[in-house]
Design a protein around this motif. Structure first.
Motif, PDB file in Angstrom:
ATOM      1  N   THR A  58      17.476  23.217   7.310  1.00  0.00           N
ATOM      2  CA  THR A  58      16.967  24.493   7.791  1.00  0.00           C
ATOM      3  C   THR A  58      17.504  24.784   9.185  1.00  0.00           C
ATOM      4  O   THR A  58      17.935  25.909   9.484  1.00  0.00           O
ATOM      5  N   GLY A  59      17.498  23.777  10.052  1.00  0.00           N
ATOM      6  CA  GLY A  59      18.028  23.967  11.396  1.00  0.00           C
ATOM      7  C   GLY A  59      19.491  24.350  11.393  1.00  0.00           C
ATOM      8  O   GLY A  59      19.914  25.229  12.164  1.00  0.00           O
ATOM      9  N   ARG A  60      20.293  23.709  10.530  1.00  0.00           N
ATOM     10  CA  ARG A  60      21.719  24.047  10.452  1.00  0.00           C
ATOM     11  C   ARG A  60      21.922  25.485   9.992  1.00  0.00           C
ATOM     12  O   ARG A  60      22.790  26.208  10.521  1.00  0.00           O
ATOM     13  N   LEU A  61      21.124  25.907   9.024  1.00  0.00           N
ATOM     14  CA  LEU A  61      21.253  27.278   8.519  1.00  0.00           C
ATOM     15  C   LEU A  61      20.852  28.303   9.582  1.00  0.00           C
ATOM     16  O   LEU A  61      21.481  29.359   9.710  1.00  0.00           O
ATOM     17  N   LEU A  62      19.817  27.997  10.345  1.00  0.00           N
ATOM     18  CA  LEU A  62      19.420  28.901  11.426  1.00  0.00           C
ATOM     19  C   LEU A  62      20.508  28.965  12.491  1.00  0.00           C
ATOM     20  O   LEU A  62      20.776  30.044  13.045  1.00  0.00           O
ATOM     21  N   ASP A  63      21.157  27.843  12.766  1.00  0.00           N
ATOM     22  CA  ASP A  63      22.272  27.840  13.718  1.00  0.00           C
ATOM     23  C   ASP A  63      23.411  28.722  13.218  1.00  0.00           C
ATOM     24  O   ASP A  63      24.066  29.425  14.006  1.00  0.00           O
ATOM     25  N   LEU A  64      23.673  28.677  11.917  1.00  0.00           N
ATOM     26  CA  LEU A  64      24.733  29.511  11.339  1.00  0.00           C
ATOM     27  C   LEU A  64      24.399  30.999  11.488  1.00  0.00           C
ATOM     28  O   LEU A  64      25.291  31.823  11.752  1.00  0.00           O
TER      29      LEU A  64
END
Length: 205
Positions: free
Chosen positions: A189-195
């Protein structure tokens, strides 16, 4: 007070009128503590959370819980409303602390926590909204308004794109949270929010 004037109702004549204030403050703290404990319990629960457990964790009796929240629906509504107010009004404070793009990422983290809390209450919320026992909130509208405030500031500073519809950002966030809910992988989830943040920053010419 002259001898002919009556004392305030419920307060002895030799006691100041504000003597009941500590009791009210204590009751307010109990209510706030119950909401905080319930929020954590709903966020962590895979099943129905016994109200007795919430009362015990909050350090009060079940009677105190029921005085503040006569039904489970009332407690769920209070938790949901409190969390929604917090996330919907947090943008200005974040913008005071961080550049707009950093503020938006921090805000997304708070929104993620709000969505996690909602998962443990969703069945009661849906039933309450359908029956009218719980007032239908303007959740999406308020979330999108918070995003818009941060995007507007980001446009002014050049740290966020000017051609983004805030509603599209809301839709992307909901897509991330829905798609990762079952797997319960906060790292993903954190990686997707960063994207999403990377996509919202202006492209280098």
């Amino acid at each position: 007070m002259s001898p002919s004037e009556p004392a305030s109702p419920g307060v002895p004549a030799d006691q100041p009128a504000d003597a009941e204030r500590p009791l009210r403050a204590h009751a307010r703290r109990n209510r706030e503590n119950l909401i905080a404990v319930a929020r954590a319990a709903f966020a962590a629960a895979d099943d129905t959370v016994p109200l007795e457990n919430i009362a015990r964790e909050a350090g009060v009796g079940i009677g105190t819980l029921y005085r503040h929240f006569p039904t489970r629906e009332a407690l769920v509504e209070a938790v949901y409303s409190t969390e929604l107010d917090a996330i919907a009004t947090s943008a200005p404070a974040l913008l005071d602390q961080f550049p707009p793009d950093v503020a938006l990422r921090a805000w997304m983290g708070r929104y993620e926590a709000f969505v996690a809390t909602k998962r443990g209450m969703v069945d009661i919320l849906r039933a309450g909204w359908a029956s009218g026992k719980i007032a239908t909130p303007t959740t999406r509208k308020r979330i999108t308004a918070a995003i818009e405030a941060i995007l507007t500031k980001g446009t002014e500073t050049g740290s966020l794109r000017a051609d983004v519809d805030p509603e599209d950002v809301t839709t992307m966030l909901l897509g991330v949270f829905l798609s990762t809910a079952a797997s319960d992988t906060p790292e993903q989830t954190g990686r997707l929010l960063d994207l999403i943040i990377d996509a919202l920053r202006p492209k280098n010419e």
